[in-house]
Write a protein that holds these residues in place. Structure first.
Motif, PDB file in Angstrom:
ATOM      1  N   ALA A  47     -86.048  85.922 -12.784  1.00 48.61           N
ATOM      2  CA  ALA A  47     -86.886  84.909 -13.432  1.00 48.61           C
ATOM      3  C   ALA A  47     -88.347  85.029 -13.028  1.00 48.61           C
ATOM      4  O   ALA A  47     -89.243  84.818 -13.853  1.00 48.61           O
ATOM      5  CB  ALA A  47     -86.348  83.514 -13.126  1.00 48.61           C
ATOM      6  N   GLY A  48     -88.616  85.374 -11.778  1.00 50.90           N
ATOM      7  CA  GLY A  48     -89.988  85.510 -11.318  1.00 50.90           C
ATOM      8  C   GLY A  48     -90.720  86.708 -11.891  1.00 50.90           C
ATOM      9  O   GLY A  48     -91.941  86.810 -11.778  1.00 50.90           O
ATOM     10  N   GLU A  49     -90.002  87.630 -12.527  1.00 52.33           N
ATOM     11  CA  GLU A  49     -90.596  88.831 -13.107  1.00 52.33           C
ATOM     12  C   GLU A  49     -90.552  88.835 -14.637  1.00 52.33           C
ATOM     13  O   GLU A  49     -91.101  89.734 -15.275  1.00 52.33           O
ATOM     14  CB  GLU A  49     -89.854  90.068 -12.597  1.00 52.33           C
ATOM     15  N   ALA A  50     -89.917  87.839 -15.226  1.00 56.16           N
ATOM     16  CA  ALA A  50     -89.661  87.858 -16.672  1.00 56.16           C
ATOM     17  C   ALA A  50     -90.937  87.744 -17.506  1.00 56.16           C
ATOM     18  O   ALA A  50     -91.062  88.410 -18.539  1.00 56.16           O
ATOM     19  CB  ALA A  50     -88.681  86.754 -17.046  1.00 56.16           C
ATOM     20  N   VAL A  51     -91.884  86.925 -17.078  1.00 57.01           N
ATOM     21  CA  VAL A  51     -93.128  86.795 -17.853  1.00 57.01           C
ATOM     22  C   VAL A  51     -93.873  88.128 -17.855  1.00 57.01           C
ATOM     23  O   VAL A  51     -94.329  88.595 -18.903  1.00 57.01           O
ATOM     24  CB  VAL A  51     -94.002  85.645 -17.321  1.00 57.01           C
ATOM     25  N   ALA A  52     -93.991  88.767 -16.710  1.00 57.77           N
ATOM     26  CA  ALA A  52     -94.665  90.068 -16.642  1.00 57.77           C
ATOM     27  C   ALA A  52     -93.921  91.106 -17.487  1.00 57.77           C
ATOM     28  O   ALA A  52     -94.555  91.941 -18.146  1.00 57.77           O
ATOM     29  CB  ALA A  52     -94.766  90.532 -15.191  1.00 57.77           C
ATOM     30  N   PHE A  53     -92.603  91.060 -17.473  1.00 57.05           N
ATOM     31  CA  PHE A  53     -91.792  91.979 -18.273  1.00 57.05           C
ATOM     32  C   PHE A  53     -92.132  91.833 -19.757  1.00 57.05           C
ATOM     33  O   PHE A  53     -92.332  92.825 -20.466  1.00 57.05           O
ATOM     34  CB  PHE A  53     -90.308  91.710 -18.014  1.00 57.05           C
ATOM     35  N   VAL A  54     -92.213  90.589 -20.230  1.00 51.69           N
ATOM     36  CA  VAL A  54     -92.498  90.340 -21.648  1.00 51.69           C
ATOM     37  C   VAL A  54     -93.947  90.692 -21.975  1.00 51.69           C
ATOM     38  O   VAL A  54     -94.229  91.257 -23.035  1.00 51.69           O
ATOM     39  CB  VAL A  54     -92.158  88.878 -22.019  1.00 51.69           C
ATOM     40  N   ARG A  55     -94.854  90.391 -21.083  1.00 54.01           N
ATOM     41  CA  ARG A  55     -96.258  90.753 -21.324  1.00 54.01           C
ATOM     42  C   ARG A  55     -96.438  92.263 -21.394  1.00 54.01           C
ATOM     43  O   ARG A  55     -97.248  92.755 -22.169  1.00 54.01           O
ATOM     44  CB  ARG A  55     -97.143  90.147 -20.243  1.00 54.01           C
ATOM     45  N   ALA A  56     -95.696  93.002 -20.602  1.00 51.02           N
ATOM     46  CA  ALA A  56     -95.800  94.464 -20.623  1.00 51.02           C
ATOM     47  C   ALA A  56     -95.111  95.061 -21.847  1.00 51.02           C
ATOM     48  O   ALA A  56     -95.587  96.050 -22.416  1.00 51.02           O
ATOM     49  CB  ALA A  56     -95.189  95.049 -19.350  1.00 51.02           C
ATOM     50  N   GLY A  57     -94.010  94.471 -22.281  1.00 48.42           N
ATOM     51  CA  GLY A  57     -93.217  95.066 -23.347  1.00 48.42           C
ATOM     52  C   GLY A  57     -93.415  94.491 -24.725  1.00 48.42           C
ATOM     53  O   GLY A  57     -93.014  95.103 -25.719  1.00 48.42           O
ATOM     54  N   TYR A  58     -94.038  93.297 -24.812  1.00 50.83           N
ATOM     55  CA  TYR A  58     -94.188  92.652 -26.119  1.00 50.83           C
ATOM     56  C   TYR A  58     -95.648  92.337 -26.434  1.00 50.83           C
ATOM     57  O   TYR A  58     -96.203  92.839 -27.394  1.00 50.83           O
ATOM     58  CB  TYR A  58     -93.325  91.387 -26.175  1.00 50.83           C
ATOM     59  N   HIS A  59     -96.278  91.483 -25.638  1.00 54.31           N
ATOM     60  CA  HIS A  59     -97.657  91.062 -25.908  1.00 54.31           C
ATOM     61  C   HIS A  59     -98.292  90.609 -24.600  1.00 54.31           C
ATOM     62  O   HIS A  59     -97.702  89.803 -23.877  1.00 54.31           O
ATOM     63  CB  HIS A  59     -97.653  89.910 -26.913  1.00 54.31           C
ATOM     64  N   PRO A  60     -99.490  91.092 -24.285  1.00 58.76           N
ATOM     65  CA  PRO A  60    -100.133  90.725 -23.016  1.00 58.76           C
ATOM     66  C   PRO A  60    -100.469  89.242 -22.895  1.00 58.76           C
ATOM     67  O   PRO A  60    -100.657  88.741 -21.790  1.00 58.76           O
ATOM     68  CB  PRO A  60    -101.393  91.591 -22.977  1.00 58.76           C
ATOM     69  N   GLY A  61    -100.513  88.524 -24.002  1.00 62.38           N
ATOM     70  CA  GLY A  61    -100.808  87.088 -23.968  1.00 62.38           C
ATOM     71  C   GLY A  61     -99.581  86.209 -24.109  1.00 62.38           C
ATOM     72  O   GLY A  61     -99.697  85.001 -24.313  1.00 62.38           O
ATOM     73  N   ALA A  62     -98.402  86.792 -23.997  1.00 59.26           N
ATOM     74  CA  ALA A  62     -97.159  86.021 -24.153  1.00 59.26           C
ATOM     75  C   ALA A  62     -97.010  85.009 -23.025  1.00 59.26           C
ATOM     76  O   ALA A  62     -97.423  85.258 -21.900  1.00 59.26           O
ATOM     77  CB  ALA A  62     -95.957  86.964 -24.172  1.00 59.26           C
ATOM     78  N   VAL A  63     -96.402  83.885 -23.332  1.00 61.37           N
ATOM     79  CA  VAL A  63     -96.172  82.764 -22.400  1.00 61.37           C
ATOM     80  C   VAL A  63     -97.549  82.238 -21.974  1.00 61.37           C
ATOM     81  O   VAL A  63     -98.121  82.675 -20.994  1.00 61.37           O
ATOM     82  CB  VAL A  63     -95.309  83.152 -21.182  1.00 61.37           C
ATOM     83  N   GLU A  64     -98.062  81.277 -22.737  1.00 62.37           N
ATOM     84  CA  GLU A  64     -99.463  80.893 -22.625  1.00 62.37           C
ATOM     85  C   GLU A  64     -99.796  79.835 -21.583  1.00 62.37           C
ATOM     86  O   GLU A  64    -100.911  79.812 -21.083  1.00 62.37           O
ATOM     87  CB  GLU A  64     -99.959  80.398 -23.994  1.00 62.37           C
TER      88      GLU A  64
END
Length: 145
Positions: A115-132
């Protein structure tokens, strides 16, 4: 069995190899533009009921910049993750970043990303501005608990 073409815009590859598409429903705000392929199943995080779609949908009530109900989110995303192994699944909100990023990060947690790495995972793989927002980030951390 229908899955996403690897060239489909907005795809996030989860650790298991499953592909899930994220996108914004408002084309002018979407980084990836209008979809070329229709999903088989969609999860939509919106403040009001989405318009009818030609595929199966789950709607999570969630205003822009906020977070959805945790229990409803877990149920909808668990189903989406299961379906993503054999069909085209997408998650979307208005702009395709905050709430969509939150849902993609929670899917990543369900698929094994800490869980502590999930936002970075999504920002790297989907969109750098994900989870605002900070509360969206907190939602993802608590989702893994």
């Amino acid at each position: 069995m229908t899955t996403w073409d690897d060239a489909t815009p907005g795809l996030l590859r989860l650790p298991s190899g499953r592909l899930v598409r994220g996108r914004g429903l408002h084309r002018s705000n979407s980084r990836h533009g209008p979809p070329r392929e229709a999903p088989d199943h969609g999860v939509y995080l919106l403040g009001r009921t989405p318009p009818p779609m030609a595929w199966e949908t789950r709607w999570l009530r969630c205003r822009d910049f906020w977070t959805p109900d945790p229990d409803e989110t877990r149920a909808a995303l668990t189903e989406a993750l299961q379906r993503s192994g054999e069909s085209r699944v997408e998650v979307a909100c208005g702009g395709g970043r905050g709430r969509t990023g939150l849902a993609l990060a929670c899917l990543a947690v369900l698929d094994g990303v800490p869980a502590g790495e999930a936002v970075a995972f999504v920002r790297a793989g989907y969109h750098p501005g994900a989870v605002e927002t900070p509360w969206q980030k907190g939602f993802v951390r608590r989702f893994g608990a």
